[in-house]
Design an enzyme around this catalytic site. Structure first.
Site, mmCIF file in Angstrom:
data_model
loop_
_atom_site.group_PDB
_atom_site.id
_atom_site.type_symbol
_atom_site.label_atom_id
_atom_site.label_comp_id
_atom_site.label_asym_id
_atom_site.label_seq_id
_atom_site.Cartn_x
_atom_site.Cartn_y
_atom_site.Cartn_z
ATOM 1 N N LYS A 151 0.815 -1.211 0.000
ATOM 2 C CA LYS A 151 0.000 0.000 0.000
ATOM 3 C C LYS A 151 0.854 1.268 0.000
ATOM 4 O O LYS A 151 0.329 2.351 -0.247
ATOM 5 C CB LYS A 151 -0.968 0.012 1.184
ATOM 6 C CG LYS A 151 -0.337 0.125 2.547
ATOM 7 C CD LYS A 151 -1.427 0.184 3.617
ATOM 8 C CE LYS A 151 -0.846 0.316 5.012
ATOM 9 N NZ LYS A 151 -1.908 0.420 6.033
ATOM 10 N N ASP A 152 2.174 1.139 0.256
ATOM 11 C CA ASP A 152 3.074 2.295 0.219
ATOM 12 C C ASP A 152 3.651 2.548 -1.162
ATOM 13 O O ASP A 152 4.298 3.575 -1.382
ATOM 14 C CB ASP A 152 4.244 2.091 1.197
ATOM 15 C CG ASP A 152 3.820 2.139 2.649
ATOM 16 O OD1 ASP A 152 2.766 2.739 2.942
ATOM 17 O OD2 ASP A 152 4.539 1.559 3.500
ATOM 18 N N ARG A 174 -7.819 7.966 3.856
ATOM 19 C CA ARG A 174 -8.893 6.974 3.720
ATOM 20 C C ARG A 174 -9.562 6.714 5.061
ATOM 21 O O ARG A 174 -10.800 6.742 5.172
ATOM 22 C CB ARG A 174 -8.325 5.666 3.147
ATOM 23 C CG ARG A 174 -9.338 4.507 3.108
ATOM 24 C CD ARG A 174 -8.653 3.195 2.751
ATOM 25 N NE ARG A 174 -7.658 2.804 3.730
ATOM 26 C CZ ARG A 174 -7.903 2.054 4.810
ATOM 27 N NH1 ARG A 174 -9.130 1.608 5.045
ATOM 28 N NH2 ARG A 174 -6.931 1.738 5.652
ATOM 29 N N ARG A 175 -8.762 6.441 6.085
ATOM 30 C CA ARG A 175 -9.338 6.146 7.400
ATOM 31 C C ARG A 175 -10.083 7.354 7.961
ATOM 32 O O ARG A 175 -11.171 7.210 8.516
ATOM 33 C CB ARG A 175 -8.231 5.695 8.361
ATOM 34 C CG ARG A 175 -7.714 4.297 8.044
ATOM 35 C CD ARG A 175 -6.553 3.905 8.933
ATOM 36 N NE ARG A 175 -6.090 2.544 8.633
ATOM 37 C CZ ARG A 175 -4.833 2.151 8.700
ATOM 38 N NH1 ARG A 175 -3.890 3.012 9.074
ATOM 39 N NH2 ARG A 175 -4.493 0.907 8.412
ATOM 40 N N ARG A 227 1.133 10.271 13.744
ATOM 41 C CA ARG A 227 2.098 9.679 12.833
ATOM 42 C C ARG A 227 3.056 8.792 13.598
ATOM 43 O O ARG A 227 3.128 8.835 14.813
ATOM 44 C CB ARG A 227 2.921 10.786 12.136
ATOM 45 C CG ARG A 227 2.206 11.561 11.036
ATOM 46 C CD ARG A 227 2.353 11.021 9.625
ATOM 47 N NE ARG A 227 3.331 9.988 9.416
ATOM 48 C CZ ARG A 227 4.596 10.195 9.024
ATOM 49 N NH1 ARG A 227 5.041 11.410 8.824
ATOM 50 N NH2 ARG A 227 5.403 9.184 8.815
ATOM 51 N N ARG A 265 2.510 4.766 17.550
ATOM 52 C CA ARG A 265 1.089 5.138 17.582
ATOM 53 C C ARG A 265 0.364 4.494 18.763
ATOM 54 O O ARG A 265 -0.508 5.112 19.376
ATOM 55 C CB ARG A 265 0.429 4.777 16.245
ATOM 56 C CG ARG A 265 0.750 5.792 15.153
ATOM 57 C CD ARG A 265 0.054 5.474 13.856
ATOM 58 N NE ARG A 265 0.845 4.585 13.028
ATOM 59 C CZ ARG A 265 0.435 4.121 11.852
ATOM 60 N NH1 ARG A 265 -0.766 4.439 11.395
ATOM 61 N NH2 ARG A 265 1.212 3.331 11.143
ATOM 62 N N CYS A 280 -1.512 9.979 -2.102
ATOM 63 C CA CYS A 280 -1.644 9.832 -0.649
ATOM 64 C C CYS A 280 -2.735 10.751 -0.111
ATOM 65 O O CYS A 280 -3.242 10.577 0.977
ATOM 66 C CB CYS A 280 -0.306 10.144 0.007
ATOM 67 S SG CYS A 280 -0.148 9.638 1.719
#
Length: 319
Positions: free
Chosen positions: A93-94, A141-142, A159, A165, A252
């Site tokens: 996903k990166d 997205r989240r 971040r 986190r 992004c």
């Protein structure tokens, strides 16, 4: 003079490049274990080189404000092109939709669970959080999906790597956060999950849970080496998801979700675009043969682009 065994091991040797976060290293070590097992050599044949990326260095603001996707891969790809490493290991996903000339995503590991998880010390689920509670995330997205489901919650930016986190959550910087289940499982931290989010309600990011191996396109030795551990189901599923991104300018900054499931020769795909405030959302689905994976994703993207209109995609400039 080298023995036949030493000569064979030398011909299989390859340097793996990765970020230095605990999760990235866990993924690189998984690739190393699989390569060693597939080729009958020791793991020492595949040294791991840690590479600091722009995404690791930027901790004071969301990544989309600093240039978006590619910040976790650029320096690793530069090392790959320069020959300082032989293969790169990424969280799929990166990886930007379009790769530098000369590079390709040549192999995939079996996909881990792609779902997101809700983590909180104050509530058992996202729906149980009281109005006004804070949820920490820097993912567009989240944040958009949280806003869509719970517009009464406060969104705050968090971040850092997984452990950072979790520590920020423990320190009270937010009442809850959302993380990928795959990352927690690879770090042995799945017990930190309060609840697993239903993907029909909280659709994952394209490529979430998948580990991609990037190589130089013309390096036959390395491409043959990594082909031995390629998972074709993951390759097909992510091809559909990245095909979806490619036609939607999957930066992004853009809240985009996509997930494909491969079942034998069939593939089922769902794609979603959401406005940053969660008020506007467009979703679609496709099903077809796995060999048409990228085409199915692209066709779904064309539909949503037409339904949403170009104005939808220009709103992100000031988001």
């Amino acid at each position: 003079m080298q023995s036949p065994t030493e000569a064979s091991s030398a011909s299989l040797a390859a340097t793996i490049g990765t970020r230095g976060s605990p999760l990235a290293l866990a993924q690189a070590h998984e690739v190393r274990r699989r390569l060693a097992a597939a080729h009958g050599v020791t793991e020492d044949s595949f040294p791991i080189r840690e590479i600091k990326t722009s995404g690791d260095a930027i901790q004071d603001r969301p990544l989309y404000e600093a240039g978006g996707k590619g910040l976790f891969t650029k320096e690793i790809e530069q090392a790959l092109l320069a020959g300082r490493i032989d293969l790169a290991v990424h969280s799929a996903k990166d990886v930007p939709t379009f790769l530098p000339d000369g590079l390709s995503l040549s192999s995939w590991l079996p996909r881990e669970d792609p779902r997101d998880v809700f983590i909180s010390f104050k509530a058992g689920s996202l729906s149980e959080l009281p109005a006004g509670a804070s949820v920490g995330s820097s993912s567009p997205r989240r944040r958009a999906l949280i806003a869509k489901l719970r517009p009464d919650l406060k969104l705050v930016s968090i971040r850092g790597n997984v452990e950072t986190r979790l520590r920020k959550l423990e320190n009270g910087e937010a009442d809850a956060t959302i993380l990928a289940l795959a990352g927690l499982k690879r770090l042995g931290l799945q017990d930190k999950a309060t609840a697993i989010l239903d993907p029909h309600e909280f659709l994952p990011a394209a490529g979430q849970g998948a580990i991609a191996i990037e190589t130089r396109r013309d390096d036959e030795r390395i491409n043959t080496l990594v082909a031995a551990i390629d998972d074709k189901d993951t390759e097909a599923a992510v091809a559909a998801e990245r095909g979806f991104l490619a036609l939607l300018d999957g930066s992004c900054r853009t809240p985009i979700a996509a997930h494909a499931i491969v079942d034998g020769e069939r593939l089922r795909f769902r794609g979603l675009i959401v406005s940053p405030d969660g008020r506007e959302a467009y979703e679609t689905a496709r099903e077809g043969v796995r060999s048409d994976a990228a085409m199915l994703g692209a066709d779904a993207a064309r539909e949503l682009r037409e339904r949403a209109g170009e104005k939808f995609f220009t709103m992100f400039a000031g988001a």
